[in-house]
Design a protein around this motif. Structure first.
Motif, PDB file in Angstrom:
ATOM      1  N   MET A  96       0.872  -1.278  -0.021  1.00  0.00           N
ATOM      2  CA  MET A  96       0.058   0.127   0.100  1.00  0.00           C
ATOM      3  C   MET A  96       0.806   1.255  -0.118  1.00  0.00           C
ATOM      4  O   MET A  96       0.339   2.366  -0.590  1.00  0.00           O
ATOM      5  CB  MET A  96      -0.771   0.021   1.192  1.00  0.00           C
ATOM      6  CG  MET A  96      -2.000  -0.946   1.252  1.00  0.00           C
ATOM      7  SD  MET A  96      -3.247  -0.625  -0.012  1.00  0.00           S
ATOM      8  CE  MET A  96      -3.768   0.676   0.201  1.00  0.00           C
ATOM      9  N   ARG A  97       1.979   1.199   0.573  1.00  0.00           N
ATOM     10  CA  ARG A  97       2.830   2.520   0.658  1.00  0.00           C
ATOM     11  C   ARG A  97       3.330   2.693  -0.838  1.00  0.00           C
ATOM     12  O   ARG A  97       3.733   4.014  -1.014  1.00  0.00           O
ATOM     13  CB  ARG A  97       4.132   1.874   1.472  1.00  0.00           C
ATOM     14  CG  ARG A  97       5.307   3.046   1.561  1.00  0.00           C
ATOM     15  CD  ARG A  97       6.253   2.931   2.584  1.00  0.00           C
ATOM     16  NE  ARG A  97       6.897   1.562   2.125  1.00  0.00           N
ATOM     17  CZ  ARG A  97       7.842   1.739   1.330  1.00  0.00           C
ATOM     18  NH1 ARG A  97       8.396   2.756   0.816  1.00  0.00           N
ATOM     19  NH2 ARG A  97       8.482   0.307   0.929  1.00  0.00           N
ATOM     20  N   VAL A  98       3.579   1.701  -1.710  1.00  0.00           N
ATOM     21  CA  VAL A  98       3.824   2.100  -3.100  1.00  0.00           C
ATOM     22  C   VAL A  98       2.463   2.371  -3.948  1.00  0.00           C
ATOM     23  O   VAL A  98       2.419   3.087  -4.821  1.00  0.00           O
ATOM     24  CB  VAL A  98       4.605   1.051  -3.656  1.00  0.00           C
ATOM     25  CG1 VAL A  98       4.913   1.227  -5.175  1.00  0.00           C
ATOM     26  CG2 VAL A  98       5.788   0.646  -2.984  1.00  0.00           C
ATOM     27  N   ILE A  99       1.430   1.569  -3.509  1.00  0.00           N
ATOM     28  CA  ILE A  99       0.280   2.009  -4.229  1.00  0.00           C
ATOM     29  C   ILE A  99      -0.587   3.211  -4.146  1.00  0.00           C
ATOM     30  O   ILE A  99      -1.111   3.690  -4.886  1.00  0.00           O
ATOM     31  CB  ILE A  99      -0.727   0.567  -4.153  1.00  0.00           C
ATOM     32  CG1 ILE A  99      -0.275  -0.674  -4.625  1.00  0.00           C
ATOM     33  CG2 ILE A  99      -2.201   0.887  -4.713  1.00  0.00           C
ATOM     34  CD1 ILE A  99      -0.758  -1.815  -4.247  1.00  0.00           C
ATOM     35  N   VAL A 100      -0.597   3.669  -2.986  1.00  0.00           N
ATOM     36  CA  VAL A 100      -1.454   4.729  -2.445  1.00  0.00           C
ATOM     37  C   VAL A 100      -1.017   6.154  -3.219  1.00  0.00           C
ATOM     38  O   VAL A 100      -2.013   6.994  -4.013  1.00  0.00           O
ATOM     39  CB  VAL A 100      -1.271   5.033  -1.064  1.00  0.00           C
ATOM     40  CG1 VAL A 100      -1.900   6.356  -0.781  1.00  0.00           C
ATOM     41  CG2 VAL A 100      -2.284   4.086  -0.319  1.00  0.00           C
ATOM     42  N   PRO A 101       0.268   6.561  -3.359  1.00  0.00           N
ATOM     43  CA  PRO A 101       0.382   7.707  -4.162  1.00  0.00           C
ATOM     44  C   PRO A 101       0.050   7.925  -5.584  1.00  0.00           C
ATOM     45  O   PRO A 101      -0.759   9.033  -5.976  1.00  0.00           O
ATOM     46  CB  PRO A 101       2.033   7.797  -3.935  1.00  0.00           C
ATOM     47  CG  PRO A 101       2.333   7.065  -2.901  1.00  0.00           C
ATOM     48  CD  PRO A 101       1.521   5.929  -2.792  1.00  0.00           C
ATOM     49  N   PRO A 102       0.391   6.983  -6.396  1.00  0.00           N
ATOM     50  CA  PRO A 102      -0.061   6.964  -7.889  1.00  0.00           C
ATOM     51  C   PRO A 102      -1.603   6.688  -7.852  1.00  0.00           C
ATOM     52  O   PRO A 102      -2.294   7.205  -8.682  1.00  0.00           O
ATOM     53  CB  PRO A 102       0.698   5.709  -8.500  1.00  0.00           C
ATOM     54  CG  PRO A 102       1.072   4.872  -7.358  1.00  0.00           C
ATOM     55  CD  PRO A 102       1.298   5.594  -6.297  1.00  0.00           C
ATOM     56  N   THR A 103      -2.239   6.226  -6.857  1.00  0.00           N
ATOM     57  CA  THR A 103      -3.648   5.922  -6.967  1.00  0.00           C
ATOM     58  C   THR A 103      -4.353   7.267  -6.595  1.00  0.00           C
ATOM     59  O   THR A 103      -5.466   7.485  -7.555  1.00  0.00           O
ATOM     60  CB  THR A 103      -4.180   4.776  -5.860  1.00  0.00           C
ATOM     61  OG1 THR A 103      -3.525   3.512  -5.902  1.00  0.00           O
ATOM     62  CG2 THR A 103      -5.637   4.796  -5.941  1.00  0.00           C
ATOM     63  N   GLY A 104      -3.997   7.930  -5.778  1.00  0.00           N
ATOM     64  CA  GLY A 104      -4.441   9.294  -5.531  1.00  0.00           C
ATOM     65  C   GLY A 104      -4.522  10.183  -6.866  1.00  0.00           C
ATOM     66  O   GLY A 104      -5.235  11.035  -7.058  1.00  0.00           O
ATOM     67  N   ASN A 105      -3.064  10.227  -7.694  1.00  0.00           N
ATOM     68  CA  ASN A 105      -2.994  10.805  -8.687  1.00  0.00           C
ATOM     69  C   ASN A 105      -4.118  10.392  -9.935  1.00  0.00           C
ATOM     70  O   ASN A 105      -4.594  11.225 -10.544  1.00  0.00           O
ATOM     71  CB  ASN A 105      -1.627  10.677  -9.049  1.00  0.00           C
ATOM     72  CG  ASN A 105      -0.527  11.518  -8.325  1.00  0.00           C
ATOM     73  OD1 ASN A 105      -0.872  12.460  -7.730  1.00  0.00           O
ATOM     74  ND2 ASN A 105       0.695  10.980  -8.483  1.00  0.00           N
ATOM     75  N   GLU A 106      -4.245   8.957  -9.878  1.00  0.00           N
ATOM     76  CA  GLU A 106      -5.125   8.349 -10.698  1.00  0.00           C
ATOM     77  C   GLU A 106      -6.576   8.902 -10.430  1.00  0.00           C
ATOM     78  O   GLU A 106      -7.476   9.186 -11.296  1.00  0.00           O
ATOM     79  CB  GLU A 106      -5.371   6.980 -10.810  1.00  0.00           C
ATOM     80  CG  GLU A 106      -4.202   6.418 -11.504  1.00  0.00           C
ATOM     81  CD  GLU A 106      -4.276   6.624 -12.957  1.00  0.00           C
ATOM     82  OE1 GLU A 106      -5.499   6.551 -13.540  1.00  0.00           O
ATOM     83  OE2 GLU A 106      -3.287   6.955 -13.631  1.00  0.00           O
TER      84      GLU A 106
END
Length: 316
Positions: A215-225
């Motif tokens: 989740m630490r890697v998934i969350v930042p680009p998910t927010g941008n998406e």
């Protein structure tokens, strides 16, 4: 018998001058901050450019009173609510599909891996606008939807809301699949091996061990998406879904205030993206716990630090 030349300087008692010098505190150093004129000059230039831009818009043929009158219009607020609704639901569909197809892509089963690759290849390789039009005109290919337990006319099934939901959700699922896959692969394989050694199944290992760390890697680009999806949702106005942009254009076409209504829509899009950007920041901050020695500064702390840096003695 000790020779007089055998005495070392360390054996001699210190003189009064040395004792006085060692006990006297040195004078306090007065540091004079260096004036960085470049900061002020660049700041003045930026403010002047912004002022010129604002002045240009103020002198344009724009009725700003109309913008203020319609900024809280009921039709605009209703369209904004539909924009948020379709964006949130599409993102939920994208998250679910992203996790499913990411796991399929990483599976050792060649069939599931191939299906996942084809899904990602198609929806990432075609524009969202084209996908929306395909769903909107699906009745030209399948006039009747017959699932055995459900049968209805396709034009009644593919409402503007359903078209927008499928078009945005399926497209977002392809991008989220790649984001989730990158997050899963960022977790060390030793974590999976250790979980299997403890007797945990593949599914439980994925849920309890791999995904929480990913989740630490998934969350930042998910927010941008999601921020990008919020803006991309304006394309659903082409399939008759009355979102924020379509509500604004409908009012503009009847009141002949086209530019004013576009400015109203822009104000609300900026407000929505700003609010969700702040939320994205705090979600990232939450999942960064345990991986960073010091959590990133909050937005207010960043603003305060930038204001104080103007008078800092450091370089430009």
């Amino acid at each position: 018998m000790t020779d007089k030349f055998d005495k070392t300087p360390a054996d001699e008692p210190p003189s009064d001058a040395v004792v006085k010098a060692s006990t006297t505190a040195p004078d306090q150093i007065k540091a004079i901050p260096v004036r960085h004129w470049g900061r002020w000059v660049s700041g003045v230039i930026v403010v002047a450019l912004l002022g010129t831009l604002v002045y240009s818009f103020s002198q344009g043929d724009v009725n700003w009173d109309t913008v203020g009158d319609f900024i809280f219009d009921d039709r605009i607020l209703a369209g904004m609510g539909r924009t948020v609704l379709i964006s949130v639901l599409s993102m939920l569909i994208g998250l679910i599909l992203g996790v499913v197809f990411a796991v399929m892509r990483l599976s050792k089963n060649p069939v599931t891996g191939a299906v996942s690759w084809l899904y990602i290849w198609f929806f990432r390789g075609t524009p969202v606008y084209v996908q929306l039009l395909l769903w909107f005109n699906l009745a030209l290919i399948f006039p009747v939807l017959n699932l055995g337990f459900y049968k209805d006319e396709m034009v009644d099934v593919m409402t503007p809301f359903m078209v927008a939901l499928l078009g945005l959700g399926l497209n977002e699922g392809a991008y989220m699949a790649e984001i989730v896959r990158a997050g899963i692969q960022s977790v060390d394989e030793g974590q999976t091996e250790a979980s299997h050694a403890l007797g945990m199944s593949n599914g439980k290992t994925m849920r309890r061990v791999v995904l929480p760390q990913a989740m630490r890697v998934i969350v930042p680009p998910t927010g941008n998406e999601f921020i990008n999806l919020l803006k991309t949702s304006s394309l659903v106005s082409a399939v008759q879904y009355t979102d924020l942009l379509r509500a604004a254009t409908n009012i503009g076409s009847t009141s002949f205030a086209v530019m004013e209504m576009l400015l109203v829509a822009s104000v609300w899009y900026l407000a929505l993206t700003s609010v969700f950007s702040v939320g994205q920041y705090y979600v990232e901050r939450y999942y960064a716990r345990g991986s960073l020695r010091q959590l990133p500064k909050t937005p207010w702390q960043k603003v305060k630090a930038n204001m104080l840096s103007l008078n800092s003695p450091r370089g430009v």
